[in-house]
Design a protein around this motif. Structure first.
Motif, PDB file in Angstrom:
ATOM      1  N   TYR A  69      57.421  85.547 -43.005  1.00  0.00           N
ATOM      2  CA  TYR A  69      56.146  85.660 -42.295  1.00  0.00           C
ATOM      3  C   TYR A  69      56.330  86.304 -40.919  1.00  0.00           C
ATOM      4  O   TYR A  69      55.545  87.155 -40.504  1.00  0.00           O
ATOM      5  CB  TYR A  69      55.525  84.272 -42.154  1.00  0.00           C
ATOM      6  CG  TYR A  69      54.228  84.233 -41.384  1.00  0.00           C
ATOM      7  CD1 TYR A  69      53.015  84.552 -42.003  1.00  0.00           C
ATOM      8  CD2 TYR A  69      54.204  83.873 -40.041  1.00  0.00           C
ATOM      9  CE1 TYR A  69      51.821  84.514 -41.301  1.00  0.00           C
ATOM     10  CE2 TYR A  69      53.019  83.825 -39.330  1.00  0.00           C
ATOM     11  CZ  TYR A  69      51.819  84.156 -39.960  1.00  0.00           C
ATOM     12  OH  TYR A  69      50.648  84.122 -39.254  1.00  0.00           O
ATOM     13  N   ALA A 205      46.670  82.492 -52.886  1.00  0.00           N
ATOM     14  CA  ALA A 205      46.490  83.088 -51.559  1.00  0.00           C
ATOM     15  C   ALA A 205      46.196  84.587 -51.674  1.00  0.00           C
ATOM     16  O   ALA A 205      45.366  85.123 -50.927  1.00  0.00           O
ATOM     17  CB  ALA A 205      47.742  82.860 -50.709  1.00  0.00           C
ATOM     18  N   GLY A 293      50.970  85.301 -46.544  1.00  0.00           N
ATOM     19  CA  GLY A 293      50.471  84.533 -45.408  1.00  0.00           C
ATOM     20  C   GLY A 293      50.064  85.407 -44.229  1.00  0.00           C
ATOM     21  O   GLY A 293      49.183  85.022 -43.436  1.00  0.00           O
ATOM     22  N   TYR A 296      46.469  86.668 -44.850  1.00  0.00           N
ATOM     23  CA  TYR A 296      45.570  85.515 -44.970  1.00  0.00           C
ATOM     24  C   TYR A 296      45.220  84.955 -43.594  1.00  0.00           C
ATOM     25  O   TYR A 296      44.035  84.707 -43.300  1.00  0.00           O
ATOM     26  CB  TYR A 296      46.198  84.425 -45.837  1.00  0.00           C
ATOM     27  CG  TYR A 296      45.321  83.191 -45.917  1.00  0.00           C
ATOM     28  CD1 TYR A 296      44.173  83.189 -46.697  1.00  0.00           C
ATOM     29  CD2 TYR A 296      45.612  82.046 -45.163  1.00  0.00           C
ATOM     30  CE1 TYR A 296      43.348  82.072 -46.744  1.00  0.00           C
ATOM     31  CE2 TYR A 296      44.794  80.929 -45.212  1.00  0.00           C
ATOM     32  CZ  TYR A 296      43.664  80.945 -46.001  1.00  0.00           C
ATOM     33  OH  TYR A 296      42.832  79.851 -46.031  1.00  0.00           O
ATOM     34  N   VAL A 307      50.483  77.617 -37.948  1.00  0.00           N
ATOM     35  CA  VAL A 307      51.504  78.625 -38.226  1.00  0.00           C
ATOM     36  C   VAL A 307      51.973  79.304 -36.944  1.00  0.00           C
ATOM     37  O   VAL A 307      53.151  79.638 -36.792  1.00  0.00           O
ATOM     38  CB  VAL A 307      50.963  79.667 -39.228  1.00  0.00           C
ATOM     39  CG1 VAL A 307      51.988  80.765 -39.474  1.00  0.00           C
ATOM     40  CG2 VAL A 307      50.605  78.981 -40.538  1.00  0.00           C
ATOM     41  N   VAL A 314      54.039  77.731 -42.864  1.00  0.00           N
ATOM     42  CA  VAL A 314      53.110  78.653 -43.514  1.00  0.00           C
ATOM     43  C   VAL A 314      52.738  78.170 -44.923  1.00  0.00           C
ATOM     44  O   VAL A 314      51.562  78.234 -45.317  1.00  0.00           O
ATOM     45  CB  VAL A 314      53.693  80.088 -43.551  1.00  0.00           C
ATOM     46  CG1 VAL A 314      54.996  80.162 -44.328  1.00  0.00           C
ATOM     47  CG2 VAL A 314      52.684  81.062 -44.119  1.00  0.00           C
ATOM     48  N   ILE A 318      48.863  77.027 -46.097  1.00  0.00           N
ATOM     49  CA  ILE A 318      48.209  77.677 -47.242  1.00  0.00           C
ATOM     50  C   ILE A 318      47.778  76.626 -48.267  1.00  0.00           C
ATOM     51  O   ILE A 318      46.659  76.664 -48.794  1.00  0.00           O
ATOM     52  CB  ILE A 318      49.148  78.720 -47.877  1.00  0.00           C
ATOM     53  CG1 ILE A 318      49.192  79.979 -47.002  1.00  0.00           C
ATOM     54  CG2 ILE A 318      48.698  79.085 -49.287  1.00  0.00           C
ATOM     55  CD1 ILE A 318      50.175  81.029 -47.486  1.00  0.00           C
TER      56      ILE A 318
END
Length: 497
Positions: A69, A205, A293, A296, A307, A314, A318
């Motif tokens: 991420y 997601a 992620g 999103y 996050v 993460v 989610i």
């Protein structure tokens, strides 16, 4: 924390199920061999999934997605290295170690195997091996405690200091009660839960993101080309360091003990196929969680506070935002499954080393099997308390703690295990030199940070060199040691024919 919350109820049912399995393991445990190695009764499926679950720990659902991420796919070089290392470990080490430990007086632990393999009547090798296991496993166990605390802190709003004890208690309970059989059976369930979560979460997601995109937007553009670049901000040394995680597999006691516990060498090939399939899918899912992620939380900035504070949450965020509370509870239980599966096995390996290689050898040679089992349970509790104390810092990061312990085991034991299985000329002093040089190199290199190179690389190389130099410089192995090595080699060839 609302006890009527569906997430809490799901979590509670999961924990009760694990305790129930722990009780079943307790009923099936009659001696020390059952408690620390399950009586060598694990079939292919349980061997494969318990090895995978005990390997991956909380970093699979927290550390790796968080790294992806933040930095992109170049962090996935770790996954590539791990996949290669795991395959070679199954291919080269698993079957031969299973056979060799049985031929060395039915060795139950790694120190037990090395002492028997090299006819170490002085027990120096046994003591040094046990000390290295305890030092690095306390750090490794602490990483599991941190991951569990993060989960309880995020889910239930507990203070970190309370979440430490609650998360650890969930694992201690069934290890204390059921031993190796309980750990292996629960690992099988937990591995199934982990792979389900890592396949479902990124898929849901992804569809959530595509449903929010404007006609001019694309997921790839939102993530950014640099995060799809395998070499973005990555040096050659950086890539080598990430790939080198694969070297660690050859020396991880909590994984090696799964090979030792297989019901036969014949079970290993099928276990390898099951285990590698599970691993590739899980690692791919973890990378996908980190990548999906990014868009999103860009599209939902109001949900990104957790996050932004800690990228390792993460997956947690989610799951909480995109799923029905009942399903979310099951997905978040997958994190606890990852934490519990690894932490439980690590606690058991430490307990085994203290009970079999210290208490029985030096303190109570004639101790009954019942006494040894209860000493093992007491050691589980004592080691868990030490790990909790190490994990008290709320700023602890799971991946950094795992990397240090992983390097320590990989460098100290990796060359020793490989060469002990394949080189008939290796000696007791060579093994001792390899363990000490590998472990000390990791500690010193970690402190100095030379070249920015992951400490497992110099530790592994120097450890292997130390084994070769000292073994060749000293007295040749005994005739009995050479004969046993040749018998094991011949038996392996006949089994593989």
């Amino acid at each position: 924390m609302n006890p009527t919350d569906p997430t809490v109820i799901t979590f509670g049912i999961y924990l009760l199920a694990m305790l129930g399995i722990g009780w079943a393991g307790y009923r099936a445990t009659t001696n020390l061999s059952d408690y620390i190695l399950g009586g060598r009764s694990l079939g292919s499926f349980v061997t494969a999934l318990s090895a995978g679950a005990s390997d991956m720990s909380g970093w699979l659902l927290m550390g790796l997605p968080g790294a992806i991420y933040l930095s992109g796919v170049h962090e996935a070089w770790i996954a590539v290295g791990l996949t290669i290392g795991a395959y070679l470990n199954w291919r080269l080490v698993a079957g031969r170690l299973r056979l060799y430990t049985e031929r060395t007086d039915n060795a139950l632990t790694l120190p037990d195997y090395l002492a028997g393999r090299f006819e170490d009547t002085s027990n120096v090798l046994r003591v040094v091996t046990t000390l290295v296991i305890l030092v690095f496993f306390t750090v490794y166990c602490a990483s599991g405690v941190v991951a569990g605390a993060r989960l309880f802190e995020s889910m239930f709003g507990m203070p970190y200091s309370v979440a430490l004890w609650v998360g650890a208690a969930c694992t201690i309970a069934y290890v204390f009660i059921g031993g190796f059989l309980a750990v292996s059976w629960t690992d099988t369930i937990q591995a199934s839960l982990m792979i389900t979560a890592l396949l479902v979460a990124p898929a849901v997601a992804y569809f959530a993101v595509t449903g929010q995109l404007q006609p001019t937007q694309s997921i790839a553009e939102m993530i950014g080309a640099e995060k799809f670049d395998w070499m973005h901000n990555a040096s050659t040394i950086g890539v080598i360091s990430l790939l080198a995680w694969g070297l660690g597999y050859f020396g991880q006691p909590h994984i090696l003990v799964r090979f030792m516990a297989a019901d036969s060498v014949a079970s290993i090939p099928r276990a390898r196929r099951i285990g590698m399939t599970w691993m590739v899918l899980c690692l791919g899912g973890a990378v996908a969680v980190g990548l999906v992620g990014i868009p999103y939380f860009m599209l939902n900035p109001g949900l990104a506070a957790g996050v932004q504070a800690n990228a390792e949450t993460v997956f947690i965020e989610i799951a909480k935002q995109l799923f029905n509370p009942w399903v979310a509870g099951l997905l978040l239980a997958a994190i606890l499954a990852a934490v519990m599966s690894t932490l439980s096995c690590q606690l058991l390996v430490c307990s085994s080393a203290l009970t079999e290689d210290v208490y029985r050898i030096f303190l109570r040679k004639n101790a009954s099997q019942r006494e040894l089992v209860w000493v093992g349970r007491a050691m589980v509790f004592a080691i868990a308390v030490v790990a909790i104390l190490i994990a008290r810092n709320p700023d602890s990061r799971v991946l950094s703690m795992v990397s240090y312990a992983w390097a320590g085991f990989g460098a100290a034991f990796g060359p020793v295990i490989i060469l002990s299985l394949f080189w008939r000329g290796m000696t007791r002093n060579g093994a001792l030199a390899g363990i000490v040089v590998g472990a000390v190199t990791v500690v010193l290199w970690k402190q100095a940070g030379w070249l920015g190179l992951y400490e497992i690389v110099p530790g592994f190389v120097l450890g292997a060199l130390a084994i070769g130099v000292v073994s060749r410089a000293g007295r040749r192995p005994s005739a009995a040691m050479l004969a046993r090595h040749d018998r094991v080699g011949a038996e392996m060839k006949s089994l593989q024919a």
